[in-house]
Scaffold this active site. Structure first.
Site, PDB file in Angstrom:
ATOM      1  N   CYS A  46       0.454  -1.408  -0.496  1.00 47.88           N
ATOM      2  CA  CYS A  46      -0.184   0.138  -0.028  1.00 47.88           C
ATOM      3  C   CYS A  46       1.050   1.104   0.144  1.00 47.88           C
ATOM      4  O   CYS A  46       2.213   0.838   0.580  1.00 47.88           O
ATOM      5  CB  CYS A  46      -0.934   0.391   1.573  1.00 47.88           C
ATOM      6  SG  CYS A  46      -2.288   1.388   1.738  1.00 47.88           S
ATOM      7  N   ASP A  48       0.567   4.301   1.334  1.00 50.38           N
ATOM      8  CA  ASP A  48       0.401   4.216   3.261  1.00 50.38           C
ATOM      9  C   ASP A  48       1.851   4.483   4.148  1.00 50.38           C
ATOM     10  O   ASP A  48       3.309   3.849   3.976  1.00 50.38           O
ATOM     11  CB  ASP A  48      -0.514   2.788   4.256  1.00 50.38           C
ATOM     12  CG  ASP A  48      -0.688   4.177   5.488  1.00 50.38           C
ATOM     13  OD1 ASP A  48      -0.384   4.235   6.247  1.00 50.38           O
ATOM     14  OD2 ASP A  48      -1.943   3.908   5.411  1.00 50.38           O
ATOM     15  N   ARG A  50       2.807   4.986   6.332  1.00 47.12           N
ATOM     16  CA  ARG A  50       3.086   4.127   7.965  1.00 47.12           C
ATOM     17  C   ARG A  50       3.581   3.254   7.153  1.00 47.12           C
ATOM     18  O   ARG A  50       4.083   2.089   8.285  1.00 47.12           O
ATOM     19  CB  ARG A  50       2.100   4.612   8.410  1.00 47.12           C
ATOM     20  CG  ARG A  50       1.559   5.871   9.115  1.00 47.12           C
ATOM     21  CD  ARG A  50       0.610   5.460   9.688  1.00 47.12           C
ATOM     22  NE  ARG A  50      -0.887   5.499   8.781  1.00 47.12           N
ATOM     23  CZ  ARG A  50      -2.396   4.950   8.816  1.00 47.12           C
ATOM     24  NH1 ARG A  50      -2.547   4.785  10.527  1.00 47.12           N
ATOM     25  NH2 ARG A  50      -2.807   4.664   8.142  1.00 47.12           N
ATOM     26  N   HIS A 102      -1.647  -3.989   4.597  1.00 44.75           N
ATOM     27  CA  HIS A 102      -1.493  -4.325   6.411  1.00 44.75           C
ATOM     28  C   HIS A 102      -3.521  -3.540   7.184  1.00 44.75           C
ATOM     29  O   HIS A 102      -3.877  -3.184   6.543  1.00 44.75           O
ATOM     30  CB  HIS A 102      -1.136  -1.809   5.968  1.00 44.75           C
ATOM     31  CG  HIS A 102      -1.835  -1.329   6.435  1.00 44.75           C
ATOM     32  ND1 HIS A 102      -2.411   0.235   6.512  1.00 44.75           N
ATOM     33  CD2 HIS A 102      -1.929  -1.050   4.327  1.00 44.75           C
ATOM     34  CE1 HIS A 102      -3.043   0.727   5.930  1.00 44.75           C
ATOM     35  NE2 HIS A 102      -2.567   0.742   4.494  1.00 44.75           N
ATOM     36  N   CYS A 105      -5.988  -0.041   6.782  1.00 48.10           N
ATOM     37  CA  CYS A 105      -6.142   0.461   5.643  1.00 48.10           C
ATOM     38  C   CYS A 105      -6.903   1.370   5.322  1.00 48.10           C
ATOM     39  O   CYS A 105      -9.068   0.879   5.448  1.00 48.10           O
ATOM     40  CB  CYS A 105      -5.717  -0.878   4.368  1.00 48.10           C
ATOM     41  SG  CYS A 105      -5.608   0.114   2.970  1.00 48.10           S
TER      42      CYS A 105
END
Ligand code: CO
Length: 218
Positions: A46, A48, A50, A102, A105
């Protein structure tokens, strides 16, 4: 660290420190790497912020080929993903592909809700289909968090299957190339990866409908 506490200049300075530290430990590191890359792994994760791919698996530059998009999707008509996949499998000859989702999400969460977000609603539509088709699995779950996390896992499994159905992966197997596709999921709250144990490494594991290597005349 606050959102505005870093300027772009800080990033460049961080880079100088990072480069210096690595070069001091191993003066040949960058010159050697500049000549060629030979990563064993392709990471599909992803976007993302993080979930930084190299960092969470402790791999250096040169060790991980990476493709990231919203909700770690494998869309069969996505030329970007297909190009990354073809290059990784046919040229770099990676041995493992890791689809890493994750928990928590945002892309998966959006696919469970009815708020209109725009173009991205189409991108995540396959996750909404998954939520709808597997709706019975969600009945016993009490919290929104538990439902979201289940869908995050199901999405990883779906994308592992999508990858295994591509002609690129099936050609590799048909040519005797060792290639395994794994589904992992990362916890934002503890920084830990979990293997969902859905590894696919040969065409025999695919449903007959998806197999491209069956001679129907036999
Ligand atoms: Co995400």
């Amino acid at each position: 660290m606050g959102k505005d506490s870093r300027s772009l200049q800080d990033l460049i300075e961080n880079n100088r420190k990072w480069s210096k530290e690595i070069s001091e430990k191993d003066p040949d590191f960058f010159p050697t790497l500049a000549k060629q890359q030979s990563p064993d792994y392709l990471w599909i994760g992803c976007s993302d912020s993080r979930v930084p791919a190299n960092e969470i698996v402790g791999l250096l530059p040169g060790e991980l080929f990476v493709h990231r998009n919203v909700a770690n999707m494998v869309v069969h008509t996505d030329m970007n993903l297909l190009s990354v996949l073809q290059y990784a499998v046919e040229v770099l000859k990676v041995k493992h592909i890791i689809v890493c989702g994750h928990y928590g999400c945002g892309g998966v969460k959006a696919s469970m809700e009815n708020q209109k977000l725009g173009l991205i609603d189409n991108w995540i539509l396959e996750i909404r289909d998954l939520y709808y088709n597997k709706r019975d699995m969600f009945n016993g779950l009490q919290t929104d968090e538990a439902k979201l996390n289940l869908l995050c896992e199901l999405n990883v499994v779906r994308q592992v299957h999508n990858l295994s159905h591509t002609s690129i992966v099936q050609d590799a197997w048909a040519n005797g190339q060792k290639l395994a596709i794994h589904g992992w999921i990362y916890g934002l709250t503890d920084g830990r990866l979990n293997n969902l144990n859905v590894t696919v490494n040969e065409s025999k594991q695919l449903s007959e409908t998806y197999r491209l290597d069956i001679d129907k005349q036999d």
